[in-house]
Design an enzyme around this catalytic site. Structure first.
Site, short mmCIF file in Angstrom:
data_model
loop_
_atom_site.label_atom_id
_atom_site.label_comp_id
_atom_site.label_asym_id
_atom_site.label_seq_id
_atom_site.Cartn_x
_atom_site.Cartn_y
_atom_site.Cartn_z
N ARG A 177 -0.55 20.36 -16.58
CA ARG A 177 -1.81 20.31 -15.82
C ARG A 177 -2.51 18.96 -15.94
O ARG A 177 -3.30 18.58 -15.07
CB ARG A 177 -2.77 21.44 -16.24
CG ARG A 177 -4.10 21.36 -15.48
CD ARG A 177 -5.00 22.57 -15.64
NE ARG A 177 -5.14 23.02 -16.99
CZ ARG A 177 -5.86 22.40 -17.94
NH1 ARG A 177 -6.52 21.30 -17.66
NH2 ARG A 177 -5.92 22.89 -19.15
N TYR A 190 -8.91 16.24 10.56
CA TYR A 190 -7.94 17.30 10.31
C TYR A 190 -8.71 18.61 10.09
O TYR A 190 -9.74 18.62 9.40
CB TYR A 190 -7.11 16.94 9.07
CG TYR A 190 -6.24 18.06 8.59
CD1 TYR A 190 -5.09 18.41 9.27
CD2 TYR A 190 -6.58 18.80 7.46
CE1 TYR A 190 -4.30 19.46 8.85
CE2 TYR A 190 -5.81 19.85 7.03
CZ TYR A 190 -4.66 20.18 7.74
OH TYR A 190 -3.89 21.22 7.32
N ASP A 232 -7.73 8.85 5.16
CA ASP A 232 -6.57 9.74 5.14
C ASP A 232 -5.46 9.03 5.93
O ASP A 232 -5.56 8.88 7.14
CB ASP A 232 -6.95 11.08 5.77
CG ASP A 232 -5.80 12.09 5.79
OD1 ASP A 232 -4.64 11.65 5.79
OD2 ASP A 232 -6.08 13.30 5.82
N LYS A 265 3.64 15.94 4.52
CA LYS A 265 4.10 15.43 5.81
C LYS A 265 5.13 14.33 5.61
O LYS A 265 6.16 14.57 5.02
CB LYS A 265 2.88 14.98 6.62
CG LYS A 265 1.68 15.94 6.54
CD LYS A 265 1.94 17.29 7.17
CE LYS A 265 0.87 18.33 6.86
NZ LYS A 265 -0.51 17.94 7.07
C1 LIG Z 1 -1.77 18.45 6.67
C2 LIG Z 1 -2.88 17.50 6.57
C3 LIG Z 1 -3.82 17.60 5.54
C4 LIG Z 1 -3.79 18.74 4.53
O1 LIG Z 1 -2.69 18.64 3.72
P1 LIG Z 1 -2.00 19.89 2.91
O2 LIG Z 1 -0.86 19.23 2.24
O3 LIG Z 1 -1.62 20.91 3.95
O4 LIG Z 1 -3.03 20.42 1.99
C5 LIG Z 1 -4.81 16.64 5.47
N1 LIG Z 1 -4.88 15.64 6.36
C6 LIG Z 1 -4.00 15.51 7.36
C7 LIG Z 1 -4.14 14.38 8.31
C8 LIG Z 1 -2.97 16.43 7.51
O5 LIG Z 1 -2.10 16.30 8.52
#
Ligand SMILES: *Cc1c(COP(=O)(O)O)cnc(C)c1O
Length: 384
Positions: free
Chosen positions: A49, A103, A175, A200
């Site tokens: 953790r 998002y 992001d 992703k």
């Molecule tokens: C999918 C996504 C998230 C969230 O990510 P998780 O791994 O599903 O928690 C945040 N920002 C963007 C741009 C995303 O495509």
């Protein structure tokens, strides 16, 4: 490692030297706790953790190297990275500025959860820097943006965001999930913190959920401290897959950039398609800015069909290769209607304001051969 290009860093940065027991691939450390080495701080005890197993450490170093940050951190999901970062930056009732097309999960976090903790957000038009100053409060601490918006793939005034934050003493957070460090490295442009949904492109194989934060050592340490308490740790098995996935990011992004451009051009040439959102097309309003900031335009595009919702649904049924599924960034092409997936939680009126109609189709292009993809969309659209 700093002297090498990103493609090489993806493979070699952070990998243990000498190799552990000579293993070329870093083994999975399936141990919750480790023998004490007389650590003096709780955060230095070795425990899963606390994000400090060898599997975490390799990823931290690799992430920092490829995003050109001092330090990196891996988390249990993209939302864990975003949530922990925002709580750290804004703690104690801070105010956040954010672009108005976020998002879906992040939108819900800042509109539903954070207000209950006394943290409020003002949404701004990311294309209109002159309007931002009016939104400042004495408690404003951060500015949150995305390198490319989902699903309309807009690229905002990102360099203006950095200038604005420096002028007003705000922390800039971006992001970078859609662009990835292959196409854009925000820290080199002056952003303070980069967050990712590593689910992703960074992992790239649609087989884990993970997140990442990269920035200065000081800020990443603070976020790590908070993460250790919140407990949103990535399991070492998932760390292993994430590490393996990252090694091929450059190859995958190269193909996804070119596949998406090819498909966007094909769709734009068809009479049935009334509009294509892809910043690689000269017709996209942000094309100039995207070209000056990015190496490529990413793997996501969206479009509208003549015939609206029904035509969109028919197309999704007719294509053979793309899987009808949410998410993006894997090696396989996915197709979805954002109003039913990523943005189903955003009220319809708000969705329409940011261009997400009920008939909008999003494609997250994979690494298949472009000829097969174009042929598939061609047969699905029918004779021109
Ligand atoms: C999918 C996504 C998230 C969230 O990510 P998780 O791994 O599903 O928690 C945040 N920002 C963007 C741009 C995303 O495509």
């Amino acid at each position: 490692m700093a002297d090498y290009t990103l493609d090489t860093q993806l493979i070699h940065a952070g990998e243990p030297r000498p190799r552990i027991e000579g293993a070329v691939s870093t083994p999975i450390f399936c141990s919750a706790n480790f023998e004490s080495q007389n650590e003096s701080s709780y955060h230095d005890l070795r425990y899963i953790r606390l994000n400090n197993t060898p599997n975490h450490i390799v990823l931290h170093e690799k992430l920092a190297a490829v995003e050109k940050g001092e330090a990196g951190l891996v988390t249990s999901s993209g939302m864990a990275a975003i949530c922990t970062t925002l709580l750290t930056v804004l703690g104690g009732g801070g105010h956040l500025l954010a672009q108005n097309c976020l998002y879906g999960g992040t939108h819900s976090l800042v509109t539903e959860d954070l207000p209950e903790l006394g943290i409020n957000t003002t949404f701004l038009d990311i294309h209109k820097p002159a309007s931002w100053e009016a939104a400042l409060h004495p408690e404003t601490k951060g500015f949150y943006v995305e390198s490319m918006t989902n699903p309309t793939v807009q690229v905002g005034e990102l360099t203006s965001v950095v200038e604005f934050c420096k002028k007003h003493g705000l922390i800039s957070i971006i992001d970078n999930t859609f662009a990835t460090p292959f196409n854009f490295r925000p820290l080199e442009h002056g952003f303070d913190l980069v967050v990712h949904s590593a689910t992703k492109y960074l992992n790239g194989h649609s087989d884990i959920v993970a997140g990442a934060v990269i920035g200065s050592q000081e800020m990443v340490d603070k976020i790590l401290h908070r993460l250790n308490h919140l407990g949103a740790t990535l399991d070492p098995h998932a760390c292993f897959l994430f590490q393996r996935g990252m090694k091929t990011l450059a190859l995958r992004m190269e193909r996804q950039n070119s596949n998406a451009l090819t498909l966007a051009r094909f769709l734009a040439s068809r009479d049935e398609v009334t509009g294509v959102n892809y910043p690689g097309l000269e017709s996209h309003p942000d094309h100039q800015r995207a070209s000056s900031l990015f190496r490529g335009f990413g793997g996501v595009l969206s479009f509208e069909l003549r015939g609206g919702v029904e035509s969109a649904q028919r197309l999704i049924e007719q294509v053979k290769l793309p899987v009808n599924a949410p998410s993006l960034g894997g090696v396989e092409t996915l197709i979805t209607q954002p109003c039913r997936s990523s943005h189903s939680g955003v009220p319809r009126e708000e969705r329409l304001k940011i261009g997400i109609t009920d008939s909008l189709v999003r494609v997250a292009v994979g690494i298949e051969h472009p000829d097969d993809l174009v042929a598939d969309f061609k047969q699905a659209l029918g004779p021109n």
